[in-house]
Scaffold this motif. Structure first.
Motif, PDB file in Angstrom:
ATOM      1  N   THR A   1       0.851  -1.195   0.000  1.00  0.00           N
ATOM      2  CA  THR A   1       0.000   0.000   0.000  1.00  0.00           C
ATOM      3  C   THR A   1       0.882   1.238   0.000  1.00  0.00           C
ATOM      4  N   LYS A   2       0.272   2.345  -0.409  1.00  0.00           N
ATOM      5  CA  LYS A   2       1.032   3.591  -0.423  1.00  0.00           C
ATOM      6  C   LYS A   2       1.564   3.921   0.953  1.00  0.00           C
ATOM      7  N   LYS A   3       0.731   3.693   1.926  1.00  0.00           N
ATOM      8  CA  LYS A   3       1.140   3.999   3.292  1.00  0.00           C
ATOM      9  C   LYS A   3       2.433   3.282   3.670  1.00  0.00           C
ATOM     10  N   MET A   4       2.457   1.975   3.415  1.00  0.00           N
ATOM     11  CA  MET A   4       3.640   1.209   3.770  1.00  0.00           C
ATOM     12  C   MET A   4       4.830   1.644   2.930  1.00  0.00           C
ATOM     13  N   LEU A   5       4.612   1.802   1.643  1.00  0.00           N
ATOM     14  CA  LEU A   5       5.717   2.212   0.783  1.00  0.00           C
ATOM     15  C   LEU A   5       6.317   3.521   1.284  1.00  0.00           C
ATOM     16  N   THR A   6       5.442   4.455   1.605  1.00  0.00           N
ATOM     17  CA  THR A   6       5.922   5.740   2.103  1.00  0.00           C
ATOM     18  C   THR A   6       6.708   5.585   3.395  1.00  0.00           C
ATOM     19  N   SER A   7       6.119   4.877   4.356  1.00  0.00           N
ATOM     20  CA  SER A   7       6.765   4.826   5.670  1.00  0.00           C
ATOM     21  C   SER A   7       8.103   4.084   5.605  1.00  0.00           C
ATOM     22  N   GLN A   8       8.129   2.998   4.827  1.00  0.00           N
ATOM     23  CA  GLN A   8       9.381   2.255   4.733  1.00  0.00           C
ATOM     24  C   GLN A   8      10.459   3.071   4.031  1.00  0.00           C
ATOM     25  N   LEU A   9      10.048   3.791   2.997  1.00  0.00           N
ATOM     26  CA  LEU A   9      11.022   4.645   2.317  1.00  0.00           C
ATOM     27  C   LEU A   9      11.533   5.741   3.253  1.00  0.00           C
ATOM     28  N   ARG A  10      10.636   6.283   4.059  1.00  0.00           N
ATOM     29  CA  ARG A  10      11.039   7.337   4.994  1.00  0.00           C
ATOM     30  C   ARG A  10      12.080   6.828   5.989  1.00  0.00           C
ATOM     31  N   GLU A  11      11.857   5.629   6.446  1.00  0.00           N
ATOM     32  CA  GLU A  11      12.817   5.076   7.395  1.00  0.00           C
ATOM     33  C   GLU A  11      14.168   4.843   6.733  1.00  0.00           C
ATOM     34  N   LEU A  12      14.125   4.314   5.533  1.00  0.00           N
ATOM     35  CA  LEU A  12      15.385   4.090   4.826  1.00  0.00           C
ATOM     36  C   LEU A  12      16.083   5.417   4.543  1.00  0.00           C
ATOM     37  N   GLU A  13      15.270   6.437   4.285  1.00  0.00           N
ATOM     38  CA  GLU A  13      15.851   7.750   4.024  1.00  0.00           C
ATOM     39  C   GLU A  13      16.474   8.313   5.299  1.00  0.00           C
ATOM     40  N   TYR A  14      15.765   8.134   6.395  1.00  0.00           N
ATOM     41  CA  TYR A  14      16.273   8.632   7.677  1.00  0.00           C
ATOM     42  C   TYR A  14      17.624   8.008   8.010  1.00  0.00           C
ATOM     43  N   HIS A  15      17.781   6.757   7.644  1.00  0.00           N
ATOM     44  CA  HIS A  15      19.029   6.057   7.926  1.00  0.00           C
ATOM     45  C   HIS A  15      20.085   6.303   6.861  1.00  0.00           C
TER      46      HIS A  15
END
Lengths: 122, 122
Positions: free
Chosen positions: A47-61
Motif C-alpha cells: 500500500t502507499k502507506k507502507m511504501l511511504t513509511s518504509q522509504l522514509r525510514e530508509l531515508e532517515y538512515h
DNA sequence: CTGGATCCACTTTGATACTG
DNA sequence: CAGTATCAAAGTGGATCCAG
C-alpha cells in the motif's frame, strides 16, 4: 560492553526489519533509480502507506536518497545513497546464507517444514 | 527469480527477528552452554514465556541445541549447534556494520537522533 | 502523482499465576 | 528448575478516503 555487542546487531536489523524493506531495497538496487509509482508497480501488493513509511525510514538512515522534482504533477525519485552502498555486502551475505538455510530446513523437515510457525511442539 | 532474491534475505531475517533472539544468541555464544535459569539471570528483563518461545524457534531452525537431563529438578542446557555456527560470520558482519552505522547516525543527527522513531517529519 | 490521516484487524510481547 | 496457560497491552500492517 557485552550489551553493546548487541546494539550493533539490532541496529543493523532495524534497517532491514519491516515487511517490505528488503524488497524495496532490492528493486532500487536493481534499477538504480525508481519513482514512487514505479515502485508501486513493481510491488503491487504494497500500500502507499507502507511504501511511504518504509522509504522514509530508509531515508532517515541515509540508505536511500529521495529526490523531489518541484513540479506539477509531483515527481519523486528514490536511489541508493553512496553510504547506503556499504550495506550491499551485508545484504549479499544475508541473502546467500538465507538461501542455503532454506535448503537446510528442507533437508531437516522435508517439504512440510513450517516456514513461519511460531508454536512448535516437540 | 527476482522474487527469490528476497526470499534469502527474509529467511535470514526470520532467525534474528524477535525482540530477544540476538541477545540470547550472544550469551549462548559467549558461554558455550547455558541453562535456562542462567539465561534468565543474564537477561533479567525477559519473561520465561519469551525466553522459551525464542529458544524454541532457534531450536526449530537448528541454530540452538536443547539438551534435557531427565532428572528432578529438571535441568536443560542450551548451546549453539554445529550448523548454527555457520551463522556466526553473518552475525559478526551485522554487528560490525551496525556499530559503524550507529556512528554514522551520530554524525548525521548528533546526540539526539531518533533511534527507534518511525514517524519522521521532514 | 505522491503522498497524509484515520480507523481497524492482526500479531507480538508482557504480567501473572500455576505445574510436573 | 523449567516451563504452560491465560489474559491484557502494545506494536504493526492494511483499507479507505482526503489533499497539494
Amino acid at each position: 560492553m557485552a550489551d553493546n555487542c548487541n546494539g550493533g546487531i539490532e541496529t543493523a536489523l532495524d534497517i532491514l526489519i519491516g515487511k517490505w524493506k528488503p524488497v524495496i531495497l532490492f528493486h532500487i538496487i536493481e534499477n538504480d533509480v525508481l519513482r514512487f509509482s514505479e515502485l508501486q508497480r513493481l510491488i503491487p501488493e504494497i500500500t502507499k502507506k507502507m511504501l511511504t513509511s518504509q522509504l522514509r525510514e530508509l531515508e532517515y538512515h541515509d540508505i536511500v536518497h529521495r529526490k523531489v522534482y518541484p513540479q506539477v504533477p509531483p515527481k519523486v525519485e528514490y536511489s541508493i545513497t553512496e553510504y547506503g552502498k556499504s550495506l550491499l555486502p551485508l545484504l549479499s551475505t544475508m541473502h546467500k546464507w538465507g538461501l542455503s538455510h532454506l535448503q537446510h530446513l528442507h533437508e531437516l523437515y522435508g517439504e512440510n517444514y513450517q516456514y513461519k510457525e511460531k508454536n512448535i511442539r516437540q
